[in-house]
Scaffold this motif. Structure first.
Motif, short mmCIF file in Angstrom:
data_model
loop_
_atom_site.label_atom_id
_atom_site.label_comp_id
_atom_site.label_asym_id
_atom_site.label_seq_id
_atom_site.Cartn_x
_atom_site.Cartn_y
_atom_site.Cartn_z
N LEU A 39 49.56 -60.41 -12.00
CA LEU A 39 49.69 -59.41 -10.94
C LEU A 39 49.16 -59.94 -9.62
O LEU A 39 49.81 -59.79 -8.56
CB LEU A 39 48.93 -58.14 -11.34
CG LEU A 39 48.88 -57.03 -10.30
CD1 LEU A 39 50.25 -56.37 -10.16
CD2 LEU A 39 47.83 -55.99 -10.69
N GLY A 40 48.00 -60.57 -9.65
CA GLY A 40 47.44 -61.15 -8.44
C GLY A 40 48.35 -62.18 -7.81
O GLY A 40 48.51 -62.23 -6.58
N THR A 174 54.03 -45.37 -17.26
CA THR A 174 53.19 -46.33 -16.55
C THR A 174 52.65 -47.35 -17.53
O THR A 174 51.80 -47.03 -18.36
CB THR A 174 52.01 -45.62 -15.83
OG1 THR A 174 51.33 -44.78 -16.76
CG2 THR A 174 52.51 -44.79 -14.67
N ASP A 175 53.13 -48.59 -17.45
CA ASP A 175 52.65 -49.66 -18.30
C ASP A 175 51.47 -50.37 -17.65
O ASP A 175 51.24 -50.24 -16.43
CB ASP A 175 53.77 -50.67 -18.57
CG ASP A 175 54.87 -50.07 -19.44
OD1 ASP A 175 54.54 -49.39 -20.42
OD2 ASP A 175 56.06 -50.29 -19.12
N ASN A 176 50.75 -51.14 -18.42
CA ASN A 176 49.62 -51.90 -17.87
C ASN A 176 50.10 -52.86 -16.78
O ASN A 176 51.05 -53.62 -16.99
CB ASN A 176 48.93 -52.69 -18.98
CG ASN A 176 48.21 -51.79 -19.97
OD1 ASN A 176 48.52 -51.80 -21.17
ND2 ASN A 176 47.25 -51.02 -19.50
N THR A 177 49.47 -52.82 -15.64
CA THR A 177 49.79 -53.55 -14.40
C THR A 177 51.16 -53.20 -13.83
O THR A 177 51.68 -53.92 -12.99
CB THR A 177 49.64 -55.09 -14.52
OG1 THR A 177 50.65 -55.62 -15.37
CG2 THR A 177 48.26 -55.47 -15.01
N GLY A 178 51.73 -52.07 -14.26
CA GLY A 178 52.97 -51.60 -13.64
C GLY A 178 52.73 -51.23 -12.18
O GLY A 178 51.73 -50.62 -11.83
N ILE A 179 53.67 -51.62 -11.32
CA ILE A 179 53.58 -51.37 -9.88
C ILE A 179 54.56 -50.27 -9.51
O ILE A 179 55.76 -50.37 -9.79
CB ILE A 179 53.91 -52.64 -9.07
CG1 ILE A 179 53.03 -53.81 -9.50
CG2 ILE A 179 53.78 -52.38 -7.57
CD1 ILE A 179 53.51 -55.15 -8.93
N HIS A 203 56.53 -59.22 -13.07
CA HIS A 203 55.61 -60.35 -13.18
C HIS A 203 55.27 -60.68 -14.63
O HIS A 203 55.04 -61.84 -14.96
CB HIS A 203 54.33 -60.07 -12.39
CG HIS A 203 53.72 -58.74 -12.67
ND1 HIS A 203 54.26 -57.56 -12.22
CD2 HIS A 203 52.60 -58.39 -13.35
CE1 HIS A 203 53.52 -56.54 -12.62
NE2 HIS A 203 52.51 -57.01 -13.32
N LEU A 204 55.26 -59.68 -15.50
CA LEU A 204 54.98 -59.92 -16.92
C LEU A 204 56.22 -60.48 -17.62
O LEU A 204 56.12 -61.37 -18.46
CB LEU A 204 54.54 -58.63 -17.60
CG LEU A 204 53.32 -57.91 -17.00
CD1 LEU A 204 52.98 -56.69 -17.83
CD2 LEU A 204 52.13 -58.84 -16.90
N GLN A 208 56.74 -64.18 -19.61
CA GLN A 208 57.19 -64.31 -21.00
C GLN A 208 58.37 -65.26 -21.09
O GLN A 208 58.49 -66.07 -22.02
CB GLN A 208 57.57 -62.93 -21.55
CG GLN A 208 56.37 -62.01 -21.73
CD GLN A 208 56.76 -60.57 -22.02
OE1 GLN A 208 57.93 -60.23 -22.03
NE2 GLN A 208 55.78 -59.75 -22.29
N LEU A 209 59.28 -65.19 -20.12
CA LEU A 209 60.44 -66.08 -20.11
C LEU A 209 60.02 -67.54 -19.95
O LEU A 209 60.58 -68.44 -20.59
CB LEU A 209 61.40 -65.69 -18.99
CG LEU A 209 62.19 -64.39 -19.18
CD1 LEU A 209 62.95 -64.04 -17.91
CD2 LEU A 209 63.15 -64.51 -20.36
N SER A 210 59.01 -67.78 -19.11
CA SER A 210 58.59 -69.15 -18.86
C SER A 210 57.92 -69.74 -20.11
O SER A 210 57.99 -70.94 -20.37
CB SER A 210 57.62 -69.19 -17.67
OG SER A 210 56.41 -68.51 -17.98
N ILE A 211 57.26 -68.89 -20.90
CA ILE A 211 56.62 -69.36 -22.14
C ILE A 211 57.67 -69.78 -23.14
O ILE A 211 57.55 -70.79 -23.84
CB ILE A 211 55.72 -68.26 -22.71
CG1 ILE A 211 54.52 -68.03 -21.80
CG2 ILE A 211 55.22 -68.63 -24.11
CD1 ILE A 211 53.68 -66.83 -22.18
#
Length: 212
Positions: A39-40, A174-179, A203-204, A208-211
């Motif tokens: 998120l940051g 509202t999910d965790n770190t949802g904007i 951002h999440l 996941q895609l990059s992993i």
């Protein structure tokens, strides 16, 4: 146009096991800390006229990676942005709360129900709404204000500002770190606020895609 950016905190152990922890001062778990870092990274190049946070650890810890990237920013914390208080039922499973207080699901009276020592949905919304109005008034028109808070408090703020029915705020996921973003832009019907975007967790997903 004023823009209010509302961000839910990262995951805690209480979130992972689905218990109520309103005022309970839980910290981010490993997943939550990773979410906060992503998120940051996402927010670091954006401009904010002011940043506020609930004074709960999980909200402050979610803001810390952004402040690490942007040491020019200050953050003001307030207990008024805390999650709804569940009183004696803090830390108990949601299914137990629903078993003991089934009337909380009644659309006619559910918003007035509260656990012993806790807040009702209406009391919680009034607390959050009062503070939300205060920070908007403090910064005037055309400000972009970032707020780190909690799922219930974010729903309460959006429902109040956008004139939604109190009992309908639970329709807002509202999910965790949802904007989420609400804006002071007139509609063809009134001069009120609108939901511009909701529960953005790109951002999440990209992480996941990059992993993979």
């Amino acid at each position: 146009m004023t823009t209010l950016i509302l961000v839910r905190h990262g995951q805690t152990n209480g979130n992972a096991i689905d218990v109520a922890h309103g005022f309970y001062d839980d910290e981010l778990n490993e997943t939550g800390r990773a979410q906060a870092e992503l998120l940051g990274q996402r927010l670091k190049n954006h401009h904010f006229d002011a940043i506020y946070s609930s004074d709960s650890k999980r909200a402050i810890q979610t803001a810390e990676p952004l402040l690490k990237f942007r040491p020019d920013y200050d953050i003001e914390t307030s207990p008024e942005l805390r999650e709804k208080s569940f009183g004696e039922y803090e830390g108990r499973p949601w299914h137990q709360i629903l078993d003991d207080f089934p009337e909380i699901l009644d659309p006619d009276i559910g918003s007035e129900v509260k656990m012993p020592g806790g807040e009702s949905d209406r009391e919680h919304m009034e607390r959050v709404a009062k503070f939300t109005r205060k920070i908007i008034d403090n910064h005037g028109e055309d400000a972009t204000i970032l707020v780190f808070s909690h799922g219930g408090s974010i729903k309460a703020a959006a429902a109040h500002m956008c004139n939604l029915r109190l009992e309908d705020k639970w329709r807002l996921k509202t999910d965790n770190t949802g904007i989420s973003a609400i804006i002071s832009e007139p509609t063809w019907r009134d001069d009120g606020w609108q939901i511009a975007s909701w529960n953005d967790t790109l951002h999440l997903s990209l992480a996941q895609l990059s992993i993979k």
